[in-house]
Motif scaffolding. Sequence first.
Motif, PDB file in Angstrom:
ATOM      1  N   SER A   1       0.918  -1.242  -0.025  1.00 35.51           N
ATOM      2  CA  SER A   1       0.074   0.055   0.189  1.00 35.51           C
ATOM      3  C   SER A   1       1.043   1.361  -0.148  1.00 35.51           C
ATOM      4  CB  SER A   1      -0.762   0.126   1.317  1.00 35.51           C
ATOM      5  OG  SER A   1      -0.006   0.333   2.432  1.00 35.51           O
ATOM      6  N   VAL A   2       0.307   2.353  -0.320  1.00 37.55           N
ATOM      7  CA  VAL A   2       0.918   3.542  -0.179  1.00 37.55           C
ATOM      8  C   VAL A   2       1.538   3.961   1.153  1.00 37.55           C
ATOM      9  CG1 VAL A   2       0.786   6.183  -0.621  1.00 37.55           C
ATOM     10  CG2 VAL A   2      -0.199   4.549  -2.135  1.00 37.55           C
ATOM     11  N   ASP A   3       0.707   3.644   2.032  1.00 36.95           N
ATOM     12  CA  ASP A   3       0.931   3.780   3.427  1.00 36.95           C
ATOM     13  C   ASP A   3       2.227   2.912   3.992  1.00 36.95           C
ATOM     14  OD1 ASP A   3      -1.161   5.723   3.819  1.00 36.95           O
ATOM     15  OD2 ASP A   3      -2.463   4.278   4.812  1.00 36.95           O
ATOM     16  N   HIS A   4       2.358   1.723   3.381  1.00 35.87           N
ATOM     17  CA  HIS A   4       3.413   0.777   3.675  1.00 35.87           C
ATOM     18  C   HIS A   4       4.902   1.622   3.090  1.00 35.87           C
ATOM     19  CE1 HIS A   4       5.443  -3.484   3.350  1.00 35.87           C
ATOM     20  NE2 HIS A   4       5.955  -2.646   4.172  1.00 35.87           N
ATOM     21  N   LEU A   5       4.526   2.015   1.830  1.00 38.19           N
ATOM     22  CA  LEU A   5       5.523   2.671   1.269  1.00 38.19           C
ATOM     23  C   LEU A   5       6.278   3.953   1.847  1.00 38.19           C
ATOM     24  CD1 LEU A   5       7.600   3.313  -1.459  1.00 38.19           C
ATOM     25  CD2 LEU A   5       5.628   4.723  -2.316  1.00 38.19           C
ATOM     26  N   ILE A   6       5.156   4.982   2.411  1.00 36.86           N
ATOM     27  CA  ILE A   6       5.708   6.246   3.054  1.00 36.86           C
ATOM     28  C   ILE A   6       6.266   5.502   4.563  1.00 36.86           C
ATOM     29  CG2 ILE A   6       4.596   8.061   4.577  1.00 36.86           C
ATOM     30  CD1 ILE A   6       2.369   8.033   2.216  1.00 36.86           C
ATOM     31  N   ALA A   7       5.693   4.551   5.058  1.00 35.37           N
ATOM     32  CA  ALA A   7       6.366   4.172   6.315  1.00 35.37           C
ATOM     33  C   ALA A   7       7.614   3.840   6.075  1.00 35.37           C
ATOM     34  CB  ALA A   7       5.602   3.078   6.963  1.00 35.37           C
ATOM     35  N   THR A   8       8.071   3.016   5.038  1.00 28.50           N
ATOM     36  CA  THR A   8       9.247   2.389   4.653  1.00 28.50           C
ATOM     37  C   THR A   8      10.320   3.622   4.274  1.00 28.50           C
ATOM     38  OG1 THR A   8       8.428   0.563   3.790  1.00 28.50           O
ATOM     39  CG2 THR A   8      10.524   0.989   3.176  1.00 28.50           C
ATOM     40  N   ILE A   9       9.891   4.611   3.696  1.00 28.60           N
ATOM     41  CA  ILE A   9      10.826   5.812   3.392  1.00 28.60           C
ATOM     42  C   ILE A   9      11.162   6.546   4.556  1.00 28.60           C
ATOM     43  CG2 ILE A   9      10.778   8.050   2.266  1.00 28.60           C
ATOM     44  CD1 ILE A   9       9.056   6.721  -0.102  1.00 28.60           C
ATOM     45  N   THR A  10      10.155   6.604   5.313  1.00 30.98           N
ATOM     46  CA  THR A  10      10.340   7.430   6.716  1.00 30.98           C
ATOM     47  C   THR A  10      11.141   6.741   7.608  1.00 30.98           C
ATOM     48  OG1 THR A  10       7.989   8.302   6.437  1.00 30.98           O
ATOM     49  CG2 THR A  10       9.032   8.391   8.607  1.00 30.98           C
ATOM     50  N   ALA A  11      11.191   5.506   7.785  1.00 30.71           N
ATOM     51  CA  ALA A  11      11.749   4.700   8.433  1.00 30.71           C
ATOM     52  C   ALA A  11      13.545   4.701   7.895  1.00 30.71           C
ATOM     53  CB  ALA A  11      11.441   3.170   8.559  1.00 30.71           C
ATOM     54  N   TYR A  12      13.526   4.511   6.595  1.00 32.32           N
ATOM     55  CA  TYR A  12      15.073   4.690   6.162  1.00 32.32           C
ATOM     56  C   TYR A  12      15.590   6.124   6.488  1.00 32.32           C
ATOM     57  CZ  TYR A  12      18.886   5.216   2.654  1.00 32.32           C
ATOM     58  OH  TYR A  12      19.903   5.280   2.242  1.00 32.32           O
TER      59      TYR A  12
END
Length: 360
Positions: free
Chosen positions: A314-325
Amino acid sequence: MPLPIRKIALHRGDRARLEALVRARTTAQRVVERAQIVLASAAGDAGSAICVQLGVSRPTVSRWLDRYAAEGLTGLLADRPRAGRPKQISVADETAIIERTRQTAPPSGTHWSTRLMATATGHHAATISRIWRAHGLTPHRVKQFKLSTDPQFVAKLRDVVGLYLNPPERAVVFSFDEKSQIQALDRTQPGLPMKKGRAGTMTHDYKRHGTTTLFAALDVATGRIQQKCLPQHRHEDFLVFLTQIVRSVPKDLAIHVILDNYATHKHANVKAWLARNPRVHFHFTPTSASWLNLVERFFGELTQRQIRRLAVTSVDHLIATITAYIDHRNENPEPFVWTATVREILRKVGKANATLATLH
């Protein structure tokens, strides 16, 4: 019983140069071995000990010690001509192959290969390969470029590079840009992990789950990244992120923002916002000069290390991954250090323009 190998005395200044050759990763292994032989002998090691230590024969040790004694460091670096079959191709034929490679294209494509050139010239493909290597020709490779035609190129270049090399006092410099249309991709099949003798695998097809736009501002001095993911990159979204940046900087410091010429950055509402926030100053890069914006280096790092192999649902999953990085990177940030001066850049641009003018 073989005669003992004599000890060598180093020439003045050679010890440091030999040790540097041994340490350098780019030194050819054969040169490293020769330098180690000479250094070991100069340190007082016996010939038999050198043979055991380096895994070489007595004739090898004697040869390089004699060569160093007779010719110095030059004798270790240069290889003597070896016996072999005489060269079978004439200078004229070799020159013709070089010119044909550089000036023409095969009828069946855009560039030559060794086999195509071998067929066209009647020489062996290995001969073509040897000639290309000797003259640094790589027809299978091409590099992309784009020269800016901005009439204010020099002024903008001086402005931006000046911020990198000599930033103003009592101010914070941010390199800003948007990475738009980042796709939330999920692979249709699970890949296989890496193991000995096999790289990890990933399917080429995917499912799209939407996109997001990453707004990122790189603090040039510290390397820290401020970010915000939004569905679009309109001027309203840009102002939301700008407000976030301003609130993060102490009120007694000026804010300098390096950004490109995207229309959103020059919207009337953005200009009105700048008028209400006089401590914020925009510095625009020349058109077709995104390489001048340091945050692009971070985007390349993010793509290479995180996004390219990512599988999200999902987009939320993508955003969470970018934010964590980015959060993990900000724990120990490393700034990108700009080193090129305006004079060096202008010299390269001038050379490129002169070359293009000659060709066309």
